[in-house]
Design a protein around this motif. Structure first.
Motif, PDB file in Angstrom:
ATOM      1  N   MET A   1     -31.649 -55.667  63.303  1.00  0.00           N
ATOM      2  CA  MET A   1     -31.779 -54.226  63.451  1.00  0.00           C
ATOM      3  C   MET A   1     -32.105 -53.925  64.910  1.00  0.00           C
ATOM      4  SD  MET A   1     -34.577 -51.597  61.798  1.00  0.00           S
ATOM      5  CE  MET A   1     -34.607 -52.542  60.322  1.00  0.00           C
ATOM      6  N   ASN A   2     -31.374 -52.998  65.459  1.00  0.00           N
ATOM      7  CA  ASN A   2     -31.570 -52.599  66.846  1.00  0.00           C
ATOM      8  C   ASN A   2     -32.407 -51.321  66.881  1.00  0.00           C
ATOM      9  OD1 ASN A   2     -31.343 -52.701  69.587  1.00  0.00           O
ATOM     10  ND2 ASN A   2     -29.215 -52.088  69.658  1.00  0.00           N
ATOM     11  N   VAL A   3     -33.591 -51.395  67.511  1.00  0.00           N
ATOM     12  CA  VAL A   3     -34.505 -50.257  67.601  1.00  0.00           C
ATOM     13  C   VAL A   3     -34.561 -49.794  69.050  1.00  0.00           C
ATOM     14  CG1 VAL A   3     -36.852 -49.462  67.188  1.00  0.00           C
ATOM     15  CG2 VAL A   3     -35.839 -51.151  65.664  1.00  0.00           C
ATOM     16  N   LEU A   4     -34.398 -48.478  69.255  1.00  0.00           N
ATOM     17  CA  LEU A   4     -34.298 -47.913  70.599  1.00  0.00           C
ATOM     18  C   LEU A   4     -35.407 -46.907  70.878  1.00  0.00           C
ATOM     19  CD1 LEU A   4     -30.486 -47.107  70.406  1.00  0.00           C
ATOM     20  CD2 LEU A   4     -31.518 -49.139  71.394  1.00  0.00           C
ATOM     21  N   THR A   5     -35.803 -46.813  72.129  1.00  0.00           N
ATOM     22  CA  THR A   5     -36.722 -45.765  72.568  1.00  0.00           C
ATOM     23  C   THR A   5     -35.950 -44.446  72.637  1.00  0.00           C
ATOM     24  OG1 THR A   5     -36.197 -46.063  74.905  1.00  0.00           O
ATOM     25  CG2 THR A   5     -38.002 -47.425  74.003  1.00  0.00           C
ATOM     26  N   THR A   6     -36.670 -43.360  72.838  1.00  0.00           N
ATOM     27  CA  THR A   6     -36.013 -42.057  72.996  1.00  0.00           C
ATOM     28  C   THR A   6     -35.078 -42.089  74.191  1.00  0.00           C
ATOM     29  OG1 THR A   6     -37.887 -40.917  71.984  1.00  0.00           O
ATOM     30  CG2 THR A   6     -36.384 -39.580  73.306  1.00  0.00           C
ATOM     31  N   GLU A   7     -35.517 -42.692  75.281  1.00  0.00           N
ATOM     32  CA  GLU A   7     -34.679 -42.783  76.480  1.00  0.00           C
ATOM     33  C   GLU A   7     -33.400 -43.561  76.184  1.00  0.00           C
ATOM     34  OE1 GLU A   7     -34.862 -44.372  81.101  1.00  0.00           O
ATOM     35  OE2 GLU A   7     -36.502 -44.857  79.748  1.00  0.00           O
ATOM     36  N   GLU A   8     -33.519 -44.683  75.499  1.00  0.00           N
ATOM     37  CA  GLU A   8     -32.342 -45.496  75.181  1.00  0.00           C
ATOM     38  C   GLU A   8     -31.416 -44.774  74.219  1.00  0.00           C
ATOM     39  OE1 GLU A   8     -34.385 -49.915  75.625  1.00  0.00           O
ATOM     40  OE2 GLU A   8     -34.600 -48.800  73.748  1.00  0.00           O
ATOM     41  N   ALA A   9     -31.997 -44.091  73.222  1.00  0.00           N
ATOM     42  CA  ALA A   9     -31.185 -43.336  72.260  1.00  0.00           C
ATOM     43  C   ALA A   9     -30.438 -42.203  72.956  1.00  0.00           C
ATOM     44  CB  ALA A   9     -32.074 -42.790  71.142  1.00  0.00           C
ATOM     45  N   ALA A  10     -31.133 -41.509  73.854  1.00  0.00           N
ATOM     46  CA  ALA A  10     -30.499 -40.420  74.604  1.00  0.00           C
ATOM     47  C   ALA A  10     -29.335 -40.941  75.428  1.00  0.00           C
ATOM     48  CB  ALA A  10     -31.530 -39.736  75.493  1.00  0.00           C
ATOM     49  N   LYS A  11     -29.531 -42.062  76.088  1.00  0.00           N
ATOM     50  CA  LYS A  11     -28.442 -42.648  76.891  1.00  0.00           C
ATOM     51  C   LYS A  11     -27.264 -43.032  76.013  1.00  0.00           C
ATOM     52  CE  LYS A  11     -31.083 -44.375  80.802  1.00  0.00           C
ATOM     53  NZ  LYS A  11     -31.528 -45.556  81.551  1.00  0.00           N
ATOM     54  N   LEU A  12     -27.553 -43.626  74.864  1.00  0.00           N
ATOM     55  CA  LEU A  12     -26.486 -44.039  73.951  1.00  0.00           C
ATOM     56  C   LEU A  12     -25.667 -42.833  73.495  1.00  0.00           C
ATOM     57  CD1 LEU A  12     -25.301 -46.458  72.269  1.00  0.00           C
ATOM     58  CD2 LEU A  12     -26.810 -45.688  70.450  1.00  0.00           C
ATOM     59  N   LEU A  13     -26.345 -41.719  73.206  1.00  0.00           N
ATOM     60  CA  LEU A  13     -25.665 -40.506  72.742  1.00  0.00           C
ATOM     61  C   LEU A  13     -25.176 -39.623  73.883  1.00  0.00           C
ATOM     62  CD1 LEU A  13     -28.087 -39.541  69.834  1.00  0.00           C
ATOM     63  CD2 LEU A  13     -25.826 -40.603  69.643  1.00  0.00           C
ATOM     64  N   LYS A  14     -25.524 -40.015  75.120  1.00  0.00           N
ATOM     65  CA  LYS A  14     -25.171 -39.237  76.315  1.00  0.00           C
ATOM     66  C   LYS A  14     -25.792 -37.836  76.250  1.00  0.00           C
ATOM     67  CE  LYS A  14     -21.035 -41.886  77.436  1.00  0.00           C
ATOM     68  NZ  LYS A  14     -21.785 -43.071  77.459  1.00  0.00           N
TER      69      LYS A  14
ATOM     70  N   GLY B   1     -32.106 -33.373  64.487  1.00  0.00           N
ATOM     71  CA  GLY B   1     -31.563 -34.568  65.112  1.00  0.00           C
ATOM     72  C   GLY B   1     -31.528 -35.756  64.186  1.00  0.00           C
ATOM     73  N   PRO B   2     -31.266 -36.910  64.764  1.00  0.00           N
ATOM     74  CA  PRO B   2     -31.242 -38.136  63.964  1.00  0.00           C
ATOM     75  C   PRO B   2     -32.640 -38.465  63.447  1.00  0.00           C
ATOM     76  CG  PRO B   2     -30.937 -38.625  66.308  1.00  0.00           C
ATOM     77  CD  PRO B   2     -30.961 -37.147  66.172  1.00  0.00           C
ATOM     78  N   VAL B   3     -32.690 -39.138  62.305  1.00  0.00           N
ATOM     79  CA  VAL B   3     -33.979 -39.578  61.782  1.00  0.00           C
ATOM     80  C   VAL B   3     -34.560 -40.604  62.747  1.00  0.00           C
ATOM     81  CG1 VAL B   3     -33.414 -39.097  59.375  1.00  0.00           C
ATOM     82  CG2 VAL B   3     -32.973 -41.359  60.310  1.00  0.00           C
TER      83      VAL B   3
ATOM     84  N   VAL C   1     -42.232 -43.257  69.124  1.00  0.00           N
ATOM     85  CA  VAL C   1     -41.031 -42.826  68.416  1.00  0.00           C
ATOM     86  C   VAL C   1     -39.930 -43.826  68.716  1.00  0.00           C
ATOM     87  CG1 VAL C   1     -39.245 -41.040  68.292  1.00  0.00           C
ATOM     88  CG2 VAL C   1     -41.655 -40.389  68.500  1.00  0.00           C
ATOM     89  N   ARG C   2     -39.275 -44.296  67.678  1.00  0.00           N
ATOM     90  CA  ARG C   2     -38.168 -45.230  67.835  1.00  0.00           C
ATOM     91  C   ARG C   2     -37.013 -44.782  66.943  1.00  0.00           C
ATOM     92  NH1 ARG C   2     -40.784 -46.095  71.575  1.00  0.00           N
ATOM     93  NH2 ARG C   2     -41.768 -48.039  72.223  1.00  0.00           N
ATOM     94  N   TYR C   3     -35.810 -45.103  67.389  1.00  0.00           N
ATOM     95  CA  TYR C   3     -34.591 -44.776  66.654  1.00  0.00           C
ATOM     96  C   TYR C   3     -33.870 -46.066  66.302  1.00  0.00           C
ATOM     97  CZ  TYR C   3     -35.218 -40.021  68.414  1.00  0.00           C
ATOM     98  OH  TYR C   3     -35.723 -38.780  68.693  1.00  0.00           O
ATOM     99  N   ARG C   4     -33.444 -46.167  65.050  1.00  0.00           N
ATOM    100  CA  ARG C   4     -32.597 -47.299  64.660  1.00  0.00           C
ATOM    101  C   ARG C   4     -31.165 -46.934  65.036  1.00  0.00           C
ATOM    102  NH1 ARG C   4     -33.939 -48.327  58.465  1.00  0.00           N
ATOM    103  NH2 ARG C   4     -33.115 -46.218  58.468  1.00  0.00           N
ATOM    104  N   GLN C   5     -30.464 -47.871  65.626  1.00  0.00           N
ATOM    105  CA  GLN C   5     -29.102 -47.593  66.083  1.00  0.00           C
ATOM    106  C   GLN C   5     -28.214 -47.165  64.915  1.00  0.00           C
ATOM    107  OE1 GLN C   5     -27.452 -50.407  68.817  1.00  0.00           O
ATOM    108  NE2 GLN C   5     -25.431 -49.493  68.740  1.00  0.00           N
ATOM    109  N   CYS C   6     -28.404 -47.761  63.750  1.00  0.00           N
ATOM    110  CA  CYS C   6     -27.579 -47.386  62.591  1.00  0.00           C
ATOM    111  C   CYS C   6     -27.809 -45.920  62.210  1.00  0.00           C
ATOM    112  CB  CYS C   6     -27.828 -48.315  61.414  1.00  0.00           C
ATOM    113  SG  CYS C   6     -29.521 -48.302  60.777  1.00  0.00           S
ATOM    114  N   ASP C   7     -29.048 -45.415  62.372  1.00  0.00           N
ATOM    115  CA  ASP C   7     -29.334 -44.014  62.066  1.00  0.00           C
ATOM    116  C   ASP C   7     -28.694 -43.079  63.087  1.00  0.00           C
ATOM    117  OD1 ASP C   7     -30.846 -44.622  59.794  1.00  0.00           O
ATOM    118  OD2 ASP C   7     -32.699 -44.801  60.962  1.00  0.00           O
ATOM    119  N   LEU C   8     -28.645 -43.505  64.343  1.00  0.00           N
ATOM    120  CA  LEU C   8     -27.981 -42.695  65.378  1.00  0.00           C
ATOM    121  C   LEU C   8     -26.489 -42.587  65.073  1.00  0.00           C
ATOM    122  CD1 LEU C   8     -29.686 -44.110  68.587  1.00  0.00           C
ATOM    123  CD2 LEU C   8     -30.176 -41.945  67.434  1.00  0.00           C
TER     124      LEU C   8
END
Length: 64
Positions: free
Chosen positions: A1-14, A29-31, A39-46
């Motif tokens: 499972m890939n877990v991302l910070t808000t900064e990483e999630a924002a970059k991934l979603l541009k 937004g995404p869960v 706060v962390r985001y799972r890549q699958c949820d994004l």
């Protein structure tokens, strides 16, 4: 499972971090996962959230 910070999630979603924060506050937004105070985001949820935002027309209503 890939877990991302808000900064990483924002970059991934541009998107910007403030946009991610706004999505989180509005519940539009995404869960995300809270780990302590972090706060962390799972890549699958994004990816799921992004897929749910797909539309064909600017006049098309998005399902909630």
């Amino acid at each position: 499972m890939n877990v991302l910070t808000t900064e990483e999630a924002a970059k991934l979603l541009k998107l910007s971090q403030p946009t991610m924060n706004r999505f989180r506050v509005k519940g539009d937004g995404p869960v995300y996962v809270k780990l302590g105070g972090a706060v962390r985001y799972r890549q699958c949820d994004l990816e799921t959230w992004l897929e749910s935002r797909t539309t064909r027309s600017t006049s098309e209503e998005r399902a909630a």
